[in-house]
Design an enzyme around this catalytic site. Structure first.
Site, PDB file in Angstrom:
ATOM      1  CG  ASN A  46       0.315  30.886  53.895  1.00 38.46           C
ATOM      2  OD1 ASN A  46       0.682  32.127  53.519  1.00 38.46           O
ATOM      3  ND2 ASN A  46      -0.821  30.905  54.181  1.00 38.46           N
TER       4      ASN A  46
ATOM      5  CB  CYS B 193       7.158  19.610  33.167  1.00 32.60           C
ATOM      6  SG  CYS B 193       8.123  19.889  31.729  1.00 32.60           S
TER       7      CYS B 193
ATOM      8  CB  THR C  63     -21.910  35.168  49.690  1.00 32.39           C
ATOM      9  OG1 THR C  63     -21.292  36.352  49.554  1.00 32.39           O
ATOM     10  CG2 THR C  63     -21.218  34.096  49.297  1.00 32.39           C
TER      11      THR C  63
ATOM     12  CB  THR D 280     -25.609  33.717  53.885  1.00 29.97           C
ATOM     13  OG1 THR D 280     -24.552  34.137  53.316  1.00 29.97           O
ATOM     14  CG2 THR D 280     -26.875  34.130  53.178  1.00 29.97           C
TER      15      THR D 280
ATOM     16  CG  PHE E 176      -8.868  14.423  30.763  1.00 32.12           C
ATOM     17  CD1 PHE E 176      -9.834  13.727  31.542  1.00 32.12           C
ATOM     18  CD2 PHE E 176      -7.714  13.436  30.362  1.00 32.12           C
ATOM     19  CE1 PHE E 176      -9.651  12.267  31.948  1.00 32.12           C
ATOM     20  CE2 PHE E 176      -7.686  12.149  30.476  1.00 32.12           C
ATOM     21  CZ  PHE E 176      -8.587  11.653  31.512  1.00 32.12           C
TER      22      PHE E 176
ATOM     23  CG  ASP F  69     -30.567  46.306  59.852  1.00 33.97           C
ATOM     24  OD1 ASP F  69     -29.897  45.875  59.296  1.00 33.97           O
ATOM     25  OD2 ASP F  69     -30.932  45.797  60.958  1.00 33.97           O
TER      26      ASP F  69
END
Length: 437
Positions: free
Chosen positions: A225, A268, A124, A86, A262, A30
């Site tokens: 939620n 239902c 990521t 990122t 599809f 680093d």
């Protein structure tokens, strides 16, 4: 295995510590000297359960150290993990400057190595980033060829803050996207002790898996939620509802319904989505996730229609037009919507579905056909062969097994458009097109 970990933020620090605990020799890299110093003093640069003790043990055992010298770290190791951030930019795109910088540093070091080195992206990154950014930068900086002179893999992490150490040692899966078999094999060795399914695939698929996972988790939170908000307005315990919902591991929490294909239909799902969103509207509850379901479903119908019309052919055959195989139910069948649109635009159609037979259909389904779509009954034929002999474009509308070998029976002038994936075929231009594959 000797491993260098580039980036000592959250993912990098956890990865470095856990790899060292698992017996590997790890060098953290680093540019931030404060993070480097903390590691070399046996302290964690992040706040996370257990990681402080793991880093301390790694330092004491001699298996973990840190440096800001990227070249030295690569020269001393066989695998380099890219774990830099990122972050999002204002328009939602990813800022890849840290990925580029690290790839430049690693590439410069690889230029000085004679031994085969594997570079692994754990950051990521969107599908295509390995191809368009990571590999070209490494090749330009090293003067060498990926997949030949050095290896490249994508290895998405599935770590949750607060439980990252447990997640590392008990992952739901380990995914390796590889440019070459040798690289994938070397990377797989560092996870040999983990009890989890190991999936080795291509690089772009591995990139996409990470985003699919995270967006699915976000969707689940939004869905739960909105259900909870409706429940509260109705004085129902939303937690109890979702606890019962989650007990169903056959349909609710399972691979079922999670295959691209599809649109959904039937008597239902469309009806119940409409009813619940209408109830939410009456209750003055905003449900943007639930409200998006039916419009999104209709877009898939339109996608299928455009695929058919895009070939400029007028004779269309449809194999299977009940809303799914094994039923004669045409109510709200999305393929019926496609058929009606094609009829309205003047296309010539032949339809076949062994389960839809006017002589045997009774009840609500017969009433629906006779009163809502009577013109469809006049286009029905008796066999798959009747469709194949009279069509330029053949549409697979449901997953009946009798359609599985259709590709073997078409001629060079015909094309199959598949809405359900009758086999493992990928799109073959001019012969076969899958709606999502």
């Amino acid at each position: 295995m000797n491993i260098s970990v580039f980036g000592l933020g959250y993912v990098g620090a956890v990865s470095a510590g856990c790899l060292a605990r698992d017996g590997h020799v790890v060098i953290g890299v680093d540019p931030n000297l404060t993070k480097v110093d903390l590691i070399n003093r046996g302290l964690s640069p992040i706040i996370e359960n257990e990681i402080g003790e793991i880093i301390s043990d790694g330092l004491k055992s001699g298996r973990l150290s840190a440096t800001n010298d990227s070249v030295a770290a690569v020269l001393k190791t066989e695998i380099s993990l890219i774990c830099v951030g990122t972050p999002s930019q204002l328009n939602g795109s990813l800022d890849l400057k840290y990925v580029r910088r690290v790839c430049e540093e690693i590439g410069a070091a690889i230029a000085k190595k004679t031994a085969f080195h594997v570079v692994v992206a754990r950051s990521t990154i969107l599908p295509g980033t390995m191809r368009d950014v990571v590999i070209p930068t490494l090749e330009e900086s090293s003067g060498k060829k990926a997949g030949i002179d050095f290896g490249v893999c994508n290895n998405p992490e599935f770590l949750r803050e607060g439980t990252a150490v447990n997640d590392y040692f008990n992952p739901p899966k380990t995914v390796i996207g590889e440019t070459d078999e040798k690289s994938g094999e070397m990377l797989a060795q560092i996870y040999a002790s983990l009890d989890a399914p190991l999936v080795r695939t291509d690089v772009a698929t591995a990139e996409m898996v990470k985003y699919t996972d995270n967006v699915w988790h976000a969707l689940k939170v939004g869905f739960a939620n909105e259900i909870g908000n409706i429940c509260k307005a109705l004085e129902i315990d939303g937690h109890q509802v979702m606890d019962i919902f989650c007990q169903d591991k056959k349909l609710n929490l399972s691979p079922y319904y999670l295959k691209p294909g599809f649109a959904f239909g039937g008597s239902c799902l469309p009806k119940d989505v409409r009813a619940l969103t209408y109830k939410a509207k009456i209750l003055d509850i905003e449900t943007p996730v639930l409200n998006a379901i039916l419009p999104g479903n209709q877009l898939q119908v339109q996608r299928g229609l455009k695929m058919i019309m895009g070939h400029g052919k007028r004779k269309i055959g449809v194999l299977g037009f009940s809303f799914k195989e094994g039923t004669d139910d045409l109510r709200e069948s999305p393929i019926v919507d496609v058929i009606e649109s094609l009829i309205g635009k003047g296309y010539e159609l032949k339809l076949y579905d062994k389960n839809v037979n006017m002589a045997t259909i009774t009840g609500a389904n017969r009433d629906y056909i006779l009163n809502h779509i009577p013109h469809i009954s006049r286009l029905m034929v008796r066999s798959v062969q009747d469709v194949l002999e009279n069509s330029e474009v053949i549409v697979i509308g449901n997953g009946s097994k009798e359609f599985s070998d259709v590709l073997r029976h078409i001629n060079s002038g015909q094309i199959v458009i598949d809405f359900v994936r009758i086999g493992s075929n990928r799109t073959q231009k001019g012969r076969y097109e899958g709606i999502c594959w």
